[in-house]
Design a protein around this motif. Structure first.
Motif, PDB file in Angstrom:
ATOM      1  N   VAL A  69       0.993  -1.222   0.033  1.00  0.00           N
ATOM      2  CA  VAL A  69       0.023   0.108  -0.014  1.00  0.00           C
ATOM      3  C   VAL A  69       0.972   1.283   0.147  1.00  0.00           C
ATOM      4  O   VAL A  69       0.374   2.364   0.144  1.00  0.00           O
ATOM      5  N   GLY A  70       1.975   0.923  -0.220  1.00  0.00           N
ATOM      6  CA  GLY A  70       3.145   2.312  -0.175  1.00  0.00           C
ATOM      7  C   GLY A  70       3.745   2.750   1.158  1.00  0.00           C
ATOM      8  O   GLY A  70       4.367   3.874   1.124  1.00  0.00           O
ATOM      9  N   ASP A  71       3.521   1.878   2.101  1.00  0.00           N
ATOM     10  CA  ASP A  71       4.109   2.330   3.198  1.00  0.00           C
ATOM     11  C   ASP A  71       5.359   1.621   3.730  1.00  0.00           C
ATOM     12  O   ASP A  71       5.680   1.711   4.897  1.00  0.00           O
ATOM     13  N   GLY A  72       5.905   0.627   2.783  1.00  0.00           N
ATOM     14  CA  GLY A  72       7.042   0.050   3.135  1.00  0.00           C
ATOM     15  C   GLY A  72       7.001  -1.368   3.842  1.00  0.00           C
ATOM     16  O   GLY A  72       7.745  -2.395   3.897  1.00  0.00           O
ATOM     17  N   ASN A  73       5.436  -1.627   3.831  1.00  0.00           N
ATOM     18  CA  ASN A  73       5.048  -2.880   4.399  1.00  0.00           C
ATOM     19  C   ASN A  73       4.277  -3.848   3.333  1.00  0.00           C
ATOM     20  O   ASN A  73       3.954  -3.098   2.366  1.00  0.00           O
ATOM     21  N   TYR A  74       4.355  -5.084   3.655  1.00  0.00           N
ATOM     22  CA  TYR A  74       3.484  -5.737   2.776  1.00  0.00           C
ATOM     23  C   TYR A  74       2.601  -6.533   3.392  1.00  0.00           C
ATOM     24  O   TYR A  74       2.936  -7.440   4.300  1.00  0.00           O
ATOM     25  N   TYR A  75       1.266  -6.409   3.510  1.00  0.00           N
ATOM     26  CA  TYR A  75       0.011  -6.757   4.150  1.00  0.00           C
ATOM     27  C   TYR A  75      -0.423  -8.307   3.586  1.00  0.00           C
ATOM     28  O   TYR A  75      -0.880  -8.189   2.596  1.00  0.00           O
ATOM     29  N   THR A  76      -0.064  -9.310   4.275  1.00  0.00           N
ATOM     30  CA  THR A  76      -0.663 -10.466   3.842  1.00  0.00           C
ATOM     31  C   THR A  76      -2.023 -10.687   4.569  1.00  0.00           C
ATOM     32  O   THR A  76      -2.044 -10.356   5.791  1.00  0.00           O
ATOM     33  N   SER A  77      -3.087 -11.524   4.033  1.00  0.00           N
ATOM     34  CA  SER A  77      -4.392 -11.580   4.782  1.00  0.00           C
ATOM     35  C   SER A  77      -4.135 -12.951   5.502  1.00  0.00           C
ATOM     36  O   SER A  77      -5.442 -13.193   5.901  1.00  0.00           O
ATOM     37  N   PHE A  78      -3.370 -13.765   5.321  1.00  0.00           N
ATOM     38  CA  PHE A  78      -3.452 -15.127   5.652  1.00  0.00           C
ATOM     39  C   PHE A  78      -3.836 -15.125   7.461  1.00  0.00           C
ATOM     40  O   PHE A  78      -4.574 -16.156   7.769  1.00  0.00           O
ATOM     41  N   ASP A  79      -3.093 -14.085   8.177  1.00  0.00           N
ATOM     42  CA  ASP A  79      -3.407 -14.120   9.577  1.00  0.00           C
ATOM     43  C   ASP A  79      -4.580 -13.181   9.813  1.00  0.00           C
ATOM     44  O   ASP A  79      -4.723 -13.174  11.146  1.00  0.00           O
ATOM     45  N   GLY A  80      -5.335 -12.657   8.944  1.00  0.00           N
ATOM     46  CA  GLY A  80      -6.655 -11.907   9.188  1.00  0.00           C
ATOM     47  C   GLY A  80      -6.397 -10.739   8.308  1.00  0.00           C
ATOM     48  O   GLY A  80      -5.239 -10.154   8.144  1.00  0.00           O
ATOM     49  N   PRO A  81      -7.372  -9.819   8.160  1.00  0.00           N
ATOM     50  CA  PRO A  81      -7.507  -8.948   7.521  1.00  0.00           C
ATOM     51  C   PRO A  81      -6.838  -7.587   8.290  1.00  0.00           C
ATOM     52  O   PRO A  81      -6.981  -7.693   9.336  1.00  0.00           O
ATOM     53  N   VAL A  82      -6.360  -6.658   7.268  1.00  0.00           N
ATOM     54  CA  VAL A  82      -5.731  -5.668   8.009  1.00  0.00           C
ATOM     55  C   VAL A  82      -6.627  -4.362   8.013  1.00  0.00           C
ATOM     56  O   VAL A  82      -6.662  -3.873   6.904  1.00  0.00           O
TER      57      VAL A  82
END
Length: 174
Positions: free
Chosen positions: A68-81
């Protein structure tokens, strides 16, 4: 303060987030999903997941997925962010997202959406190949961005398209 109740159905190649008005409706959907033998096997094998929870927000509901452009990569496996953000905060994050994708520096697929303070219902679908999809039964986000593209507004079934002549049709009139 508003609250969203969700059930995330994470599969190997796609993901659904189902939003509910109450816990009883969530339990009905959860029991339905747990009747699928292949899904239960995927959960047991650790390649699929079923996550449930609530998220409270006062400024506006935002969802992050991938880059999303903040340097992190959010995966949804552990739940939505989810994030509690104002429209201005969300638009600033979208600008960062677009900058990263325009520069070709993305870590992979990514998208984010913002519903504001409205109540959320329905099902949201996401695929690594085709991105975010908001079903017709779902409360449509006010703003969403994915793969560096910006979208605003709700779907409108009454939208009419204006006829724009093609080059060939224009040439025939000469």
């Amino acid at each position: 303060m508003a609250k969203v109740i969700y059930l995330q159905e994470y599969r190997e190649d796609y993901m659904y987030i189902h939003f509910f008005k109450n816990q009883k409706a969530l339990e009905v959907k959860k029991n339905e999903l747990l009747q699928e033998e292949d899904y239960v096997e995927g959960i047991e094998d650790g390649v699929e997941a079923l996550n449930e929870g609530t998220f409270s927000y006062s400024k506006g509901l935002a969802y992050f997925s991938g880059d999303v452009g903040d340097g992190n990569y959010y995966t949804s496996f552990d739940g939505p962010v989810f994030r509690d953000m104002t429209e201005e905060e969300f638009r600033a994050q979208v600008e960062k997202h677009i900058e990263v994708f325009d520069a070709g520096k993305e870590q992979g697929a990514g998208g984010l959406c913002w519903w504001g303070k409205q109540a959320i219902k329905g099902s949201y679908y996401e695929s690594g190949r085709s991105g975010m999809h908001f079903s017709r039964d779902m409360t449509q986000p006010k703003i969403d961005a994915q793969e560096g593209m910006y979208h605003t507004g709700e779907l409108d079934e009454k939208t009419s398209f204006k006829y724009v002549p093609t080059f060939e049709s224009f040439r025939k009139t000469l």
